[in-house]
Design a protein around this motif. Structure first.
Motif, PDB file in Angstrom:
ATOM      1  N   ASP A  94     -23.251  -9.877  -9.824  1.00 10.93           N
ATOM      2  CA  ASP A  94     -24.420  -9.903 -10.715  1.00 10.93           C
ATOM      3  C   ASP A  94     -25.581  -9.088 -10.166  1.00 10.93           C
ATOM      4  OD1 ASP A  94     -22.997 -11.630 -12.415  1.00 10.93           O
ATOM      5  OD2 ASP A  94     -23.660 -13.381 -11.273  1.00 10.93           O
ATOM      6  N   MET A  95     -25.317  -7.864  -9.784  1.00  9.26           N
ATOM      7  CA  MET A  95     -26.377  -6.966  -9.332  1.00  9.26           C
ATOM      8  C   MET A  95     -26.103  -5.565  -9.849  1.00  9.26           C
ATOM      9  SD  MET A  95     -25.499  -6.181  -5.296  1.00  9.26           S
ATOM     10  CE  MET A  95     -26.575  -4.738  -5.305  1.00  9.26           C
ATOM     11  N   PRO A 123     -25.333  -3.697  -1.572  1.00  9.23           N
ATOM     12  CA  PRO A 123     -24.249  -4.307  -2.353  1.00  9.23           C
ATOM     13  C   PRO A 123     -23.280  -5.056  -1.446  1.00  9.23           C
ATOM     14  CG  PRO A 123     -23.718  -2.022  -1.935  1.00  9.23           C
ATOM     15  CD  PRO A 123     -25.067  -2.269  -1.281  1.00  9.23           C
ATOM     16  N   GLY A 124     -22.215  -5.575  -2.033  1.00  7.41           N
ATOM     17  CA  GLY A 124     -21.138  -6.117  -1.232  1.00  7.41           C
ATOM     18  C   GLY A 124     -20.415  -4.998  -0.502  1.00  7.41           C
ATOM     19  N   TYR A 125     -19.664  -5.376   0.538  1.00 12.49           N
ATOM     20  CA  TYR A 125     -18.944  -4.349   1.293  1.00 12.49           C
ATOM     21  C   TYR A 125     -17.777  -4.981   2.027  1.00 12.49           C
ATOM     22  CZ  TYR A 125     -22.249  -6.227   4.750  1.00 12.49           C
ATOM     23  OH  TYR A 125     -23.014  -7.068   5.527  1.00 12.49           O
ATOM     24  N   ASN A 126     -16.799  -4.138   2.296  1.00 10.86           N
ATOM     25  CA  ASN A 126     -15.619  -4.540   3.048  1.00 10.86           C
ATOM     26  C   ASN A 126     -15.373  -3.499   4.132  1.00 10.86           C
ATOM     27  OD1 ASN A 126     -12.433  -4.123   3.378  1.00 10.86           O
ATOM     28  ND2 ASN A 126     -12.813  -6.271   2.945  1.00 10.86           N
ATOM     29  N   VAL A 127     -15.083  -3.969   5.340  1.00  5.82           N
ATOM     30  CA  VAL A 127     -14.794  -3.070   6.461  1.00  5.82           C
ATOM     31  C   VAL A 127     -13.475  -3.518   7.078  1.00  5.82           C
ATOM     32  CG1 VAL A 127     -15.652  -2.055   8.597  1.00  5.82           C
ATOM     33  CG2 VAL A 127     -17.286  -2.925   6.900  1.00  5.82           C
ATOM     34  N   ALA A 157     -21.270  -0.024  -6.365  1.00  2.00           N
ATOM     35  CA  ALA A 157     -22.014   1.117  -5.839  1.00  2.00           C
ATOM     36  C   ALA A 157     -21.509   2.398  -6.478  1.00  2.00           C
ATOM     37  CB  ALA A 157     -21.875   1.192  -4.321  1.00  2.00           C
ATOM     38  N   HIS A 158     -22.380   3.394  -6.504  1.00  2.00           N
ATOM     39  CA  HIS A 158     -22.020   4.736  -6.959  1.00  2.00           C
ATOM     40  C   HIS A 158     -22.502   5.746  -5.919  1.00  2.00           C
ATOM     41  CE1 HIS A 158     -20.943   3.071 -10.790  1.00  2.00           C
ATOM     42  NE2 HIS A 158     -22.190   2.825 -11.176  1.00  2.00           N
ATOM     43  N   ASP A 189     -15.455   7.539  -5.135  1.00  2.00           N
ATOM     44  CA  ASP A 189     -16.626   7.127  -5.908  1.00  2.00           C
ATOM     45  C   ASP A 189     -16.081   6.837  -7.301  1.00  2.00           C
ATOM     46  OD1 ASP A 189     -19.082   6.769  -7.120  1.00  2.00           O
ATOM     47  OD2 ASP A 189     -19.589   8.914  -7.144  1.00  2.00           O
ATOM     48  N   PHE A 190     -15.496   5.643  -7.446  1.00  2.00           N
ATOM     49  CA  PHE A 190     -14.662   5.380  -8.619  1.00  2.00           C
ATOM     50  C   PHE A 190     -14.793   3.925  -9.041  1.00  2.00           C
ATOM     51  CE2 PHE A 190     -10.395   4.371 -10.417  1.00  2.00           C
ATOM     52  CZ  PHE A 190     -10.398   5.279 -11.476  1.00  2.00           C
ATOM     53  N   GLU A 191     -15.105   3.734 -10.329  1.00  2.00           N
ATOM     54  CA  GLU A 191     -15.176   2.401 -10.938  1.00  2.00           C
ATOM     55  C   GLU A 191     -16.043   1.430 -10.133  1.00  2.00           C
ATOM     56  OE1 GLU A 191     -11.162   1.095 -11.628  1.00  2.00           O
ATOM     57  OE2 GLU A 191     -10.992   2.301 -13.471  1.00  2.00           O
ATOM     58  N   GLY A 192     -17.231   1.900  -9.775  1.00  5.17           N
ATOM     59  CA  GLY A 192     -18.199   1.020  -9.119  1.00  5.17           C
ATOM     60  C   GLY A 192     -17.912   0.754  -7.654  1.00  5.17           C
TER      61      GLY A 192
END
Length: 223
Positions: A94-95, A123-127, A157-158, A189-192
């Motif tokens: 929801d951002m 935003p959210g992130y995964n590493v 993200a974009h 850089d694809f689908e958010g």
């Protein structure tokens, strides 16, 4: 005959005046008590930190924030993680999508730092560690060589503006040639979702932290 001084020498009027002035000054100091030290509200002023260095405001210099790097540890909750080699996953729903405007990197004594600059909230992130980098959307393998591959994915993200113009320019492979970090790769850089790949000479402990003013993600990986 006038009485003489105990020493047999009559004091001069000037010397008497100096002595009287000294006695008067001593009386004033005694009445006031000892001098107080200057107090600073909330304690003494803090020393200048690394984050106040004006060079750190430059988009070309990623050596900002506290000068500390990965040293071993485990994952925390909140806006930062302790050092580890384990996967990090932070979800934010929801951002509005954040915009990746640049990715910067620099070497320190014992670690390399990567800074992902953002327009908007973090935003959210995964590493996580992966076997290879593939292009988001097409699934094609990205031809880079290294000893280890660390994938960072931001969402939502974009890396482009509303007209489709890239905001993180160049690439998709950005040579780094640092202590452990050899290349940075824009994996998508694809689908958010925006992918940032780190090509490393070897797998090592890393630490990621959210920072503001401006918003950014800071990732340190040990040499």
């Amino acid at each position: 005959m006038r009485p003489s001084s105990p020493s047999g020498v009559r004091p001069s009027p000037f010397r008497v005046a100096v002595q009287l002035a000294g006695i008067a000054a001593l009386a004033v100091l005694t009445a006031c008590g000892p001098a107080s030290q200057t107090a600073f509200p909330g304690g003494p002023p803090a020393s200048r930190s690394a984050s106040e260095d004006p060079r750190e405001e430059s988009p070309e210099d990623p050596s900002e924030d506290a000068d500390r790097g990965p040293s071993g540890g485990s994952t925390d909750s909140g806006g930062s993680t302790s050092t580890s080699t384990s996967e990090v996953d932070v979800e934010r729903d929801d951002m509005d999508p954040a915009i990746v405007t640049s990715v910067r990197y620099a070497a320190h004594d014992t670690y390399d730092r990567v800074v992902i600059d953002l327009d908007g909230d973090v935003p959210g992130y995964n590493v996580k560690w992966v076997d290879e980098f593939v292009q988001d959307g097409s699934g094609r393998r990205i031809d880079v060589r290294g000893g280890a591959y660390l994938q960072i994915t931001l969402f939502p993200a974009h890396a482009h503006d509303e007209n489709g113009v890239p905001t993180w320019k160049g690439g998709p492979v950005y040579p780094a040639d640092l202590g452990n970090l050899t290349d940075v790769v824009r994996t998508g850089d694809f689908e958010g979702r925006v992918g940032v790949g780190l090509v490393l000479a070897r797998q090592a402990a890393f630490q990621i932290e959210e920072q503001g003013g401006p918003n950014r993600l800071v990732l340190d990986v040990a040499h």
